[in-house]
Design a protein around this motif. Structure first.
Motif, mmCIF file in Angstrom:
data_model
loop_
_atom_site.group_PDB
_atom_site.id
_atom_site.type_symbol
_atom_site.label_atom_id
_atom_site.label_comp_id
_atom_site.label_asym_id
_atom_site.label_seq_id
_atom_site.Cartn_x
_atom_site.Cartn_y
_atom_site.Cartn_z
ATOM 1 N N GLY A 228 9.926 -12.152 1.973
ATOM 2 C CA GLY A 228 9.586 -11.234 3.057
ATOM 3 C C GLY A 228 8.183 -11.380 3.596
ATOM 4 O O GLY A 228 7.823 -10.711 4.563
ATOM 5 N N LYS A 229 7.368 -12.249 3.002
ATOM 6 C CA LYS A 229 5.984 -12.379 3.435
ATOM 7 C C LYS A 229 5.758 -13.697 4.175
ATOM 8 O O LYS A 229 6.313 -14.729 3.820
ATOM 9 C CB LYS A 229 5.044 -12.298 2.230
ATOM 10 N N VAL A 230 4.922 -13.625 5.204
ATOM 11 C CA VAL A 230 4.531 -14.820 5.948
ATOM 12 C C VAL A 230 3.004 -14.834 6.020
ATOM 13 O O VAL A 230 2.409 -14.376 6.997
ATOM 14 C CB VAL A 230 5.133 -14.836 7.367
ATOM 15 N N ASN A 316 7.822 3.357 -11.162
ATOM 16 C CA ASN A 316 6.634 2.746 -10.581
ATOM 17 C C ASN A 316 7.002 2.008 -9.302
ATOM 18 O O ASN A 316 8.150 1.588 -9.112
ATOM 19 C CB ASN A 316 5.996 1.762 -11.567
ATOM 20 N N VAL A 317 6.027 1.844 -8.427
ATOM 21 C CA VAL A 317 6.289 1.167 -7.159
ATOM 22 C C VAL A 317 5.261 0.067 -6.930
ATOM 23 O O VAL A 317 4.136 0.133 -7.418
ATOM 24 C CB VAL A 317 6.254 2.153 -5.970
ATOM 25 N N TYR A 318 5.705 -0.958 -6.179
ATOM 26 C CA TYR A 318 4.783 -1.977 -5.710
ATOM 27 C C TYR A 318 4.050 -1.449 -4.479
ATOM 28 O O TYR A 318 4.579 -0.641 -3.721
ATOM 29 C CB TYR A 318 5.536 -3.250 -5.336
ATOM 30 N N THR A 319 2.853 -1.914 -4.273
ATOM 31 C CA THR A 319 2.082 -1.442 -3.118
ATOM 32 C C THR A 319 2.307 -2.300 -1.879
ATOM 33 O O THR A 319 1.967 -1.901 -0.771
ATOM 34 C CB THR A 319 0.577 -1.435 -3.442
ATOM 35 N N ASP A 320 2.885 -3.496 -2.046
ATOM 36 C CA ASP A 320 3.070 -4.395 -0.917
ATOM 37 C C ASP A 320 4.316 -4.064 -0.103
ATOM 38 O O ASP A 320 5.251 -3.434 -0.591
ATOM 39 C CB ASP A 320 3.181 -5.842 -1.399
#
Length: 463
Positions: A228-230, A316-320
């Motif tokens: 999902g990241k570019v 818990n969650v990721y921040t990204d």
């Protein structure tokens, strides 16, 4: 007496001996004299290989060191020759000066022609997706983003050719460099290369407004990257920033990159693709989706959207943000951890078009090379690491709409269709719509009354 020698050039690990060092000359706009002196031989060999010739007699004989330099440039500047072996032979004269090159081919002529057609079709297909109204910077960004989104680094280190890259979806640094070279050439943007034997690495140079900049797509698509990241960290850098902040060293190249125009650019901080719709470009930023009229200028917040990805089996969650962002018509499509949404930019209407209930992971982005057929390949995984699977998913129908007033052709008549019609009437550029359906009053032209008819349909009037 002529002697024939065999030289095996394993480009995946050695592009040039480091003795050449980093070339510094002029203002970076003129080709390094070393390469300029070899240009006729580089082009001459390319013509022979294009015709599947068995030998190229050099225009002027050269030293072994210059041959090494020449062959590195030849391979990097001719990615279309996927049928060419890494190994070649050469002839020398009594003074040990190189007089001829003998290329080696890996497939038959018929197979080579098939490879060339496949590459040509791929280039045409990718370039056709570039939105109208894009300038050179935006085209360079679009093609960068396309490669990052749709290809992966080859951890087996086996696939370096452009043909392997486009058919298998994976490749090493040569493949990334070759792909970007072909695409930029196709749209008329200046492109070159830089290689470092000390790093066992090769990447692109891009020419914008007469200046050269580094673009390392391989490092923008790291092995442990997320679908999902570019990232754009290694995009349009000067020599100085490439060496100091991004630890590239020992390279040679036909050009230097002395201009630092894009070193502070906001683009390098963005981790989503950039998408044009009409006169605007959209991208994901810190608080949601941002919009700019000029990709060189940071945008303003257009739509606030915040979502988090839970750590699998935990609170818990990721921040990204692991959302892929892409555009079709007037709509932006992107994913949360469990769904795919569409955002109609003409009316800011958000709609969930697909929900994932598989139970074996979250959505961490998607591939969208087939999105114009309504399909994406969702990447399902229990973590952001590349250890999951792709699931082909239909997110919208592509059956031709026959609904009166359905200006965007999405199979529905909405306020967004009326807005689209009004933009056309107002003379906005880049408005793409179904003119036959937008002519809702049936008078053979598109005007304000068509938008009124659409609003009446939306309100439920019997017309």
């Amino acid at each position: 007496m002529m002697k024939k020698k065999l030289l095996s050039m394993l480009l995946a690990f050695s592009m040039l001996v480091s003795v050449f060092g980093l070339q510094v000359f002029a203002d970076g706009e003129t080709e390094d004299p070393k390469f300029a002196a070899l240009r006729a031989n580089i082009n001459g060999l390319a013509a022979v290989v294009e015709a599947y010739g068995d030998r190229y007699n050099l225009d002027t004989k050269i030293s072994y060191e210059d041959m090494t330099l020449m062959m590195s440039a030849f391979y990097n500047e001719n990615p279309q020759f996927s049928y060419l072996s890494n190994a070649y032979s050469y002839y020398t004269d009594g003074d040990k000066m190189v007089t001829a090159i003998v290329p080696r081919y890996t497939v038959s002529v018929a197979e080579a022609e098939q490879m060339k057609r496949a590459i040509s079709d791929w280039v045409t297909g990718v370039v056709s997706g570039i939105p109208e109204g894009s300038d050179d910077l935006e085209r360079a960004v679009y093609l960068h983003d396309y490669i990052i989104e749709n290809f992966d680094y080859d951890t087996t280190y086996e696939h370096r050719t452009l043909y392997d890259f486009i058919t298998l979806g994976v490749g090493v640094c040569q493949a990334y460099t070759y792909a970007y070279t072909m695409l930029l050439n196709a749209v008329g943007i200046g492109v070159s290369w830089a290689s470092s034997s000390e790093m066992n690495h090769v990447w692109n140079l891009v020419k914008l407004d007469g200046k050269w900049y580094h673009a390392d797509l391989t490092w923008d698509d790291p092995v442990n990257g997320v679908v999902g990241k570019v990232p754009h960290d290694h995009f349009l850098l000067s020599d100085t920033l490439m060496m100091t902040s991004y630890k590239h060293y020992g390279w040679v190249s036909p050009y230097t990159c002395t201009d630092g125009k894009y070193d502070p650019s906001y683009i390098r901080k963005i981790t989503s693709a950039f998408n044009r719709i009409g006169d605007s470009v959209y991208y994901f930023g810190e608080e949601g989706i941002y919009k700019t009229e000029d990709i060189s200028v940071p945008g303003q917040l257009f739509y606030t959207y915040s979502t988090r990805w839970n750590v699998w089996g935990s609170q818990n969650v990721y921040t990204d943000n692991y959302s892929t962002l892409t555009a079709v018509g007037s709509k932006l499509y992107f994913n949360s951890s469990t769904a795919v949404m569409s955002l109609d930019t003409s009316g800011n209407a958000l709609e969930t078009v697909y929900t994932y209930n598989g139970g074996d992971g979250y959505i961490y982005g998607f591939r969208h090379s087939n999105i114009h057929s309504g399909k994406v390949d969702l990447y399902i995984s229990k973590s952001p690491d590349p250890s999951g699977k792709y699931v082909s998913t239909q997110i919208f129908s592509t059956s031709p709409s026959t609904l009166r007033g359905d200006a965007d052709g999405d199979g529905r008549v909405t306020v967004g269709d009326a807005i689209l019609i009004l933009k056309r009437v107002a003379g906005w550029s880049g408005i793409v719509m179904r003119d036959d359906l937008a002519d809702s009053d049936g008078n053979g032209s598109i005007g304000v009354n068509d938008a009124i008819v659409v609003l009446k349909i939306v309100a439920g009037w019997d017309i």
